[in-house]
Design a protein around this motif. Sequence first.
Motif, short mmCIF file in Angstrom:
data_model
loop_
_atom_site.label_atom_id
_atom_site.label_comp_id
_atom_site.label_asym_id
_atom_site.label_seq_id
_atom_site.Cartn_x
_atom_site.Cartn_y
_atom_site.Cartn_z
N LYS A 51 43.40 57.59 23.23
CA LYS A 51 44.58 56.83 23.63
C LYS A 51 44.69 55.53 22.84
CE LYS A 51 43.12 56.54 27.89
NZ LYS A 51 41.82 57.21 27.69
N SER A 52 43.60 54.76 22.83
CA SER A 52 43.63 53.48 22.11
C SER A 52 43.86 53.71 20.63
CB SER A 52 42.34 52.71 22.34
OG SER A 52 42.20 52.39 23.71
N THR A 53 43.22 54.75 20.10
CA THR A 53 43.39 55.05 18.68
C THR A 53 44.85 55.38 18.38
OG1 THR A 53 41.15 55.94 18.65
CG2 THR A 53 42.58 56.53 16.81
N TYR A 93 46.80 44.88 23.80
CA TYR A 93 45.60 45.68 23.58
C TYR A 93 44.66 45.64 24.77
CZ TYR A 93 47.21 45.78 18.80
OH TYR A 93 47.96 45.98 17.69
N GLN A 94 43.86 46.71 24.86
CA GLN A 94 42.84 46.82 25.90
C GLN A 94 41.87 45.63 25.80
OE1 GLN A 94 40.84 50.56 25.53
NE2 GLN A 94 40.00 50.46 27.59
N ASP A 95 41.39 45.39 24.55
CA ASP A 95 40.59 44.20 24.31
C ASP A 95 41.58 43.14 23.88
OD1 ASP A 95 41.27 45.79 22.22
OD2 ASP A 95 39.54 45.32 20.99
N LEU A 174 51.20 49.08 26.48
CA LEU A 174 50.17 48.36 27.23
C LEU A 174 48.95 49.25 27.40
CD1 LEU A 174 53.04 47.81 29.44
CD2 LEU A 174 51.75 45.73 29.01
N ASP A 175 47.82 48.82 26.85
CA ASP A 175 46.59 49.61 26.94
C ASP A 175 45.77 49.16 28.14
OD1 ASP A 175 44.54 51.32 26.49
OD2 ASP A 175 44.08 50.62 24.46
N GLU A 176 45.75 49.96 29.19
CA GLU A 176 45.01 49.66 30.42
C GLU A 176 45.19 48.22 30.88
OE1 GLU A 176 41.23 51.36 30.96
OE2 GLU A 176 41.44 52.79 29.32
N PRO A 177 46.42 47.81 31.16
CA PRO A 177 46.65 46.41 31.51
C PRO A 177 46.08 46.04 32.87
CG PRO A 177 48.67 47.66 31.76
CD PRO A 177 47.67 48.59 31.14
MG LIG Z 1 41.08 52.87 25.14
#
Ligand SMILES: [Mg+2]
Lengths: 266, 425
Positions: A51-53, A93-95, A174-177
């Motif tokens: 997902k993040s990729t 981003y997640q991070d 939004l990555d895992e907000p």
């Molecule tokens: Mg991820």
Amino acid sequence: MSVPQPEDGTPILELRGVDKSFGANQVLHGVDLKVYPGKVTALVGDNGAGKSTLIKSIAGIHPIDGGQVLFDGNPVDISGPRDSARLGIEVVYQDLALADNLDVVQNMFLGRERKNGLLLDEISMEQAARDTLAKLSVRTLKSVRQLVSSLSGGQRQTVAIAKAVLWESKVVILDEPTAALGVAQTRQVLDLVRRLADTGHAVVFISHNMVDVFEVADRVAALYLGRMAADIPISQVNRSQVIELITAGRSGDIGIAPAQAAAVEV
Amino acid sequence: MSSNTISQPTSATEPGGFEADRSADSLGGAVRAYFARVRGGDLGALPAILGIVALGLLFVVLRPETFLTPRNMANLADQAAPIIILAMGLVFILLLGDIDLSAGVVSGVCAAVMAKLLADAGAPWYVAVLAAVVTGAAIGLFTGSLVGLIGIPSFVVTLALFLGWQGVTLRLIGQGGTVPVRDEVISAISDRNVPVTLGWILALVVIALYALLQMNRWRMQKAKGLAHQPLAVVLLRIAVIAVVVVLVTAVLSVDRAPAPGVVLAGIPYAIPLVVVLLLLLTFVLGRTSFGRHIYAVGGNAEAARRAGINVTKIKVSVFVISSTLAAISGIVAAARLGSVAPGSGGGNTLLYAVGAAVIGGTSLFGGRGRVRDAVLGGLVVAIIANGLGLLGTEAYLNFIITGGVLLLAASVDALARRRAAATGH
Ligand SMILES: [Mg+2]
Ligand SMILES: Nc1ncnc2c1ncn2[C@@H]1O[C@H](COP(=O)(O)OP(=O)(O)OP(=O)(O)O)[C@@H](O)[C@H]1O
């Protein structure tokens, strides 16, 4: 809750057969995805599904190896963060990609500072940041000149989202907000996500939390080991079906064809 | 779920949120906020100012008849200038979380280039100075490319260059030799003074300009409802700057000639040079997007990259800036000593400059620091060197004490960082 609708109009963002490898490790295999304005698309999948990729590829952080990206129906070439930003794609981003040593305003305008000749135009940046936060009904910040290092997780998330909205963006990813947030702060962020879609943004929302997904999403896209198992209106599936898509790549007649799914597993 | 919230013409001045931005008008609040910051680990200029005061008092007590004399103060300014200028360059490097161990010897190479051009080629001073500065910039480009493009840690690159550039200086000057620097214009940096009247005019102009800019910014922020400091704090800051500038000018305007009959008074030219660099570099770091990006890369390089900032370009430019300042520092040091030797820029030069930046409040971990840190910290270092010189301490003790002060400053920095992490500042 939003009424699920049949697919309508052209997607603002479309991926066709996107491949991405890190060295010998192919993380994305021919991924298709359609993202519509005014809709929240939940992107789900197990840890490491890609997902993040996928979203970093859309953002130009990891340029894709194969396949096509269409924006508003036209093929586009995204080779860096500036390209995606120019199209109106913003990513949270997640991070969280915030600089702790800068304040809220400085972070929101990072890389796209407003200038008066050579000088930074601090006044207009502070006003715009403040207006955006106010429009998003953000009430928890003490000062927009606070260093980000002094903010709570939820406040950081809010700043990151506000940063994405500041830019008249068309697509907000939004990555895992809500991953690190408590109940109240999760509530705020979910409201914010819904408000973004209701104001015409196309929103991609990554989450592992099925309650959150079914609360805000209009569509669901399930990644299984780097393959898109399904990209459908959420009204067509229930919670256990989504979980099956995540864990096995298929559920009933939705998902990766059995032969292919078996091939993926070996 | 309300769908129209986002389009409501809400204004930030409505109740809810940002209360600190609107209630910042009381002095008490500002003082409380300041102490909260200090407790949170952000000490700012406090250690350096305390250091200057404490060391000043110490040497006044130990050497009452020599330390605070106008002659020694002028000497102190001369001594501090090359340290401060080198430290200014290191502030940029440290802001990225990098280090330049070769900065000192780069100043030596550039000074050697200048001295050779003056002495052997008979070049006019401006050609020699330009050549030294261009040499510095080119060296910075080289170092920065190794760090930024190839990706070698700056510690290793500059450790190698620390040795390499000393070899180059040795080759240029020759074993055991020295090259004199006797050009009048260059020597003037250290042994000539701004005429007393002009000195006073410049001092007043600096104060007026500072006050004007500060007040203007405060008025603007207040008028537009932006975050701003209380008026009392702004006025206090202006008053402090004014008092310091007037005091320094007054002391240096007193005749300090060793013998009666001649008059030696006025601000040494090194001081206006440092002030100009301070203003210019502060402007670059604080008011331009380039400066903002330096902070961002130092704070979170990945965030900067995702924001579309060219991290490599920032790294390379910072090394160019630092080495260029090293060249200027080398020129000032050569003017002061009247010659360049193979060991110029070696020894404790780098340690003094890194010490100055860190004592001034620049973090070794990147992301936090200002140009003024180099000035305040450079003064602390110079006062130590100057005072120990007056006391006639032996060289070994001098090394131990200065090394100890750098360790102390680095500990304060590391503890402040831990404290900041613990309190969420
Ligand atoms: Mg991820
Ligand atoms: N920069 C990288 N270099 C090499 N491999 C990577 C890189 N980024 C991700 N990967 C690999 O790609 C795969 C997918 O990772 P990714 O972060 O996209 O998963 P994810 O679906 O976001 O998981 P999570 O839910 O845990 O966030 C993993 O196997 C990971 O190890």
